[in-house]
Scaffold this motif. Structure first.
Motif, PDB file in Angstrom:
ATOM      1  N   SER A   1       0.772  -0.896   0.081  1.00  0.00           N
ATOM      2  CA  SER A   1       0.099  -0.003  -0.065  1.00  0.00           C
ATOM      3  C   SER A   1       0.887   1.335   0.006  1.00  0.00           C
ATOM      4  O   SER A   1       0.489   2.159  -0.890  1.00  0.00           O
ATOM      5  CB  SER A   1      -1.028   0.005   1.291  1.00  0.00           C
ATOM      6  OG  SER A   1      -1.792   1.289   1.297  1.00  0.00           O
ATOM      7  N   PHE A   2       1.780   1.260   0.784  1.00  0.00           N
ATOM      8  CA  PHE A   2       2.732   2.274   0.936  1.00  0.00           C
ATOM      9  C   PHE A   2       3.729   2.494  -0.372  1.00  0.00           C
ATOM     10  O   PHE A   2       3.645   3.739  -0.813  1.00  0.00           O
ATOM     11  CB  PHE A   2       3.769   2.095   2.036  1.00  0.00           C
ATOM     12  CG  PHE A   2       4.885   3.572   2.259  1.00  0.00           C
ATOM     13  CD1 PHE A   2       4.288   4.720   2.227  1.00  0.00           C
ATOM     14  CD2 PHE A   2       6.229   2.970   2.049  1.00  0.00           C
ATOM     15  CE1 PHE A   2       5.074   5.676   2.759  1.00  0.00           C
ATOM     16  CE2 PHE A   2       6.938   4.355   2.281  1.00  0.00           C
ATOM     17  CZ  PHE A   2       6.389   5.545   2.512  1.00  0.00           C
ATOM     18  N   ASN A   3       3.987   1.375  -1.050  1.00  0.00           N
ATOM     19  CA  ASN A   3       4.737   1.532  -2.305  1.00  0.00           C
ATOM     20  C   ASN A   3       3.846   2.143  -3.453  1.00  0.00           C
ATOM     21  O   ASN A   3       4.070   3.098  -4.399  1.00  0.00           O
ATOM     22  CB  ASN A   3       4.977   0.140  -2.731  1.00  0.00           C
ATOM     23  CG  ASN A   3       5.749   0.287  -3.999  1.00  0.00           C
ATOM     24  OD1 ASN A   3       6.926   0.774  -4.062  1.00  0.00           O
ATOM     25  ND2 ASN A   3       5.687  -0.927  -4.893  1.00  0.00           N
ATOM     26  N   ALA A   4       2.399   1.778  -3.340  1.00  0.00           N
ATOM     27  CA  ALA A   4       1.493   2.255  -4.417  1.00  0.00           C
ATOM     28  C   ALA A   4       1.328   3.915  -4.184  1.00  0.00           C
ATOM     29  O   ALA A   4       1.300   4.689  -4.977  1.00  0.00           O
ATOM     30  CB  ALA A   4       0.147   1.419  -4.027  1.00  0.00           C
ATOM     31  N   LYS A   5       1.366   4.173  -2.766  1.00  0.00           N
ATOM     32  CA  LYS A   5       1.330   5.765  -2.429  1.00  0.00           C
ATOM     33  C   LYS A   5       2.435   6.447  -3.096  1.00  0.00           C
ATOM     34  O   LYS A   5       2.253   7.594  -3.800  1.00  0.00           O
ATOM     35  CB  LYS A   5       1.346   5.985  -0.886  1.00  0.00           C
ATOM     36  CG  LYS A   5      -0.221   5.594  -0.402  1.00  0.00           C
ATOM     37  CD  LYS A   5      -0.171   5.762   1.115  1.00  0.00           C
ATOM     38  CE  LYS A   5      -1.574   5.397   1.524  1.00  0.00           C
ATOM     39  NZ  LYS A   5      -1.528   5.647   3.164  1.00  0.00           N
ATOM     40  N   ILE A   6       3.559   5.820  -3.013  1.00  0.00           N
ATOM     41  CA  ILE A   6       4.835   6.580  -3.404  1.00  0.00           C
ATOM     42  C   ILE A   6       4.992   6.731  -5.124  1.00  0.00           C
ATOM     43  O   ILE A   6       5.098   7.519  -5.621  1.00  0.00           O
ATOM     44  CB  ILE A   6       5.865   5.632  -3.137  1.00  0.00           C
ATOM     45  CG1 ILE A   6       6.227   5.894  -1.691  1.00  0.00           C
ATOM     46  CG2 ILE A   6       7.287   6.127  -3.504  1.00  0.00           C
ATOM     47  CD1 ILE A   6       7.277   4.846  -0.996  1.00  0.00           C
ATOM     48  N   LYS A   7       4.357   5.512  -5.675  1.00  0.00           N
ATOM     49  CA  LYS A   7       4.261   5.480  -7.062  1.00  0.00           C
ATOM     50  C   LYS A   7       3.133   6.851  -7.610  1.00  0.00           C
ATOM     51  O   LYS A   7       3.623   7.372  -8.594  1.00  0.00           O
ATOM     52  CB  LYS A   7       3.838   4.177  -7.536  1.00  0.00           C
ATOM     53  CG  LYS A   7       4.868   3.069  -7.601  1.00  0.00           C
ATOM     54  CD  LYS A   7       4.656   1.741  -8.310  1.00  0.00           C
ATOM     55  CE  LYS A   7       5.649   0.725  -8.129  1.00  0.00           C
ATOM     56  NZ  LYS A   7       5.124  -0.480  -8.481  1.00  0.00           N
ATOM     57  N   ASN A   8       2.297   6.866  -6.771  1.00  0.00           N
ATOM     58  CA  ASN A   8       1.160   7.830  -7.240  1.00  0.00           C
ATOM     59  C   ASN A   8       1.784   9.250  -7.064  1.00  0.00           C
ATOM     60  O   ASN A   8       1.515  10.140  -7.926  1.00  0.00           O
ATOM     61  CB  ASN A   8       0.011   7.572  -6.448  1.00  0.00           C
ATOM     62  CG  ASN A   8      -1.029   8.663  -6.802  1.00  0.00           C
ATOM     63  OD1 ASN A   8      -1.676   8.686  -7.948  1.00  0.00           O
ATOM     64  ND2 ASN A   8      -1.611   9.404  -5.967  1.00  0.00           N
ATOM     65  N   PHE A   9       2.574   9.569  -6.101  1.00  0.00           N
ATOM     66  CA  PHE A   9       3.165  10.617  -5.612  1.00  0.00           C
ATOM     67  C   PHE A   9       4.134  10.840  -6.776  1.00  0.00           C
ATOM     68  O   PHE A   9       4.266  12.202  -6.960  1.00  0.00           O
ATOM     69  CB  PHE A   9       3.677  10.473  -4.037  1.00  0.00           C
ATOM     70  CG  PHE A   9       4.417  11.725  -3.806  1.00  0.00           C
ATOM     71  CD1 PHE A   9       3.509  13.218  -3.667  1.00  0.00           C
ATOM     72  CD2 PHE A   9       5.870  11.959  -3.625  1.00  0.00           C
ATOM     73  CE1 PHE A   9       4.183  14.220  -3.371  1.00  0.00           C
ATOM     74  CE2 PHE A   9       6.342  13.068  -3.234  1.00  0.00           C
ATOM     75  CZ  PHE A   9       5.443  14.170  -3.097  1.00  0.00           C
TER      76      PHE A   9
END
Length: 225
Positions: free
Chosen positions: A195-203
């Motif tokens: 989930s955190f990795n997805a947030k980083i990719k989106n950012f």
């Protein structure tokens, strides 16, 4: 992290990439490797969606041929539609998201669409049943030995239907069988990391790339720390 601390790690969750397994083995030599359930279920869903997509392309071809035929004969175009108003092409396109869910989570509209879909494409119903069976194995609070038995029955069901995409899936599961079964010891998952990795990719996507890595990490720490 110092080597002394890394040697104390007892369990690590990861995906099925060979490079990740080698890194984990080198950095955490005494840790038990666990294939996260997310990656196994994702492969099963992709195998299911591959069958749906194949039927959708066939439906698109049929519709295109029908359009060409009507143009050549001058007849009006009358496309087949089902009781919910979907054409065959729309039915297959709009069924994408309901196939991700278990039956209990379908809305009334999705339930009606699934009923039509499975009556038209029995192979999709069989593939959905197999995918749902795998999901239910993971959702049950069972021991590794019980999980091994249930997976053996699941393999047999896959062999009986003989879908190419699912046969590829079972070979992949067999190649990582021991690490997949390790999940049932402590039911560990790296969902929070994913989930955190997805947030980083989106950012990162919003920034359209990163030039100053130090400043990027600084902003990440301020936003997500």
């Amino acid at each position: 992290m110092s080597r002394k601390l890394r040697l104390q790690v007892k369990e690590i969750t990861l995906d099925m990439a060979g490079s990740m397994r080698l890194i984990a083995k080198r950095c955490f030599p005494f840790a038990t490797q666990v294939i996260d359930r997310f990656h196994v279920q994702k492969l099963a869903i992709e195998a299911l969606q591959e069958i749906r997509i194949k039927h959708r392309w066939e439906a698109i071809d049929q519709e295109n041929e029908r359009i060409i035929e009507c143009k050549s004969t001058g007849n009006p175009l009358l496309l087949e539609s089902f009781e919910n108003g979907d054409t065959r092409k729309q039915l297959l396109a709009r069924s994408r998201y309901l196939l991700y869910k278990s039956r209990e989570k379908w809305s009334e509209t999705q339930r009606q669409r699934a009923q039509i879909l499975f009556s038209q494409y029995p192979d999709l119903e069989k593939a959905y049943f197999i995918t749902d069976r795998l999901r239910k194995i993971y959702n049950q609070d069972i021991t590794k030995s019980v999980a091994m038995t249930k997976l053996a029955h699941w393999f047999k069901e896959v062999e009986e239907v003989d879908f190419k995409s699912f046969n590829t899936l079972t070979k992949t599961v067999m190649n990582h069988y021991r690490d997949i079964l390790n999940y049932f010891d402590n039911r560990s998952t790296n969902a929070s990391a994913e989930s955190f990795n997805a947030k980083i990719k989106n950012f990162r996507l919003q920034l359209r790339g990163v030039k100053d890595r130090t400043f990027f990490l600084f902003r990440l720490s301020k936003l997500f720390a």
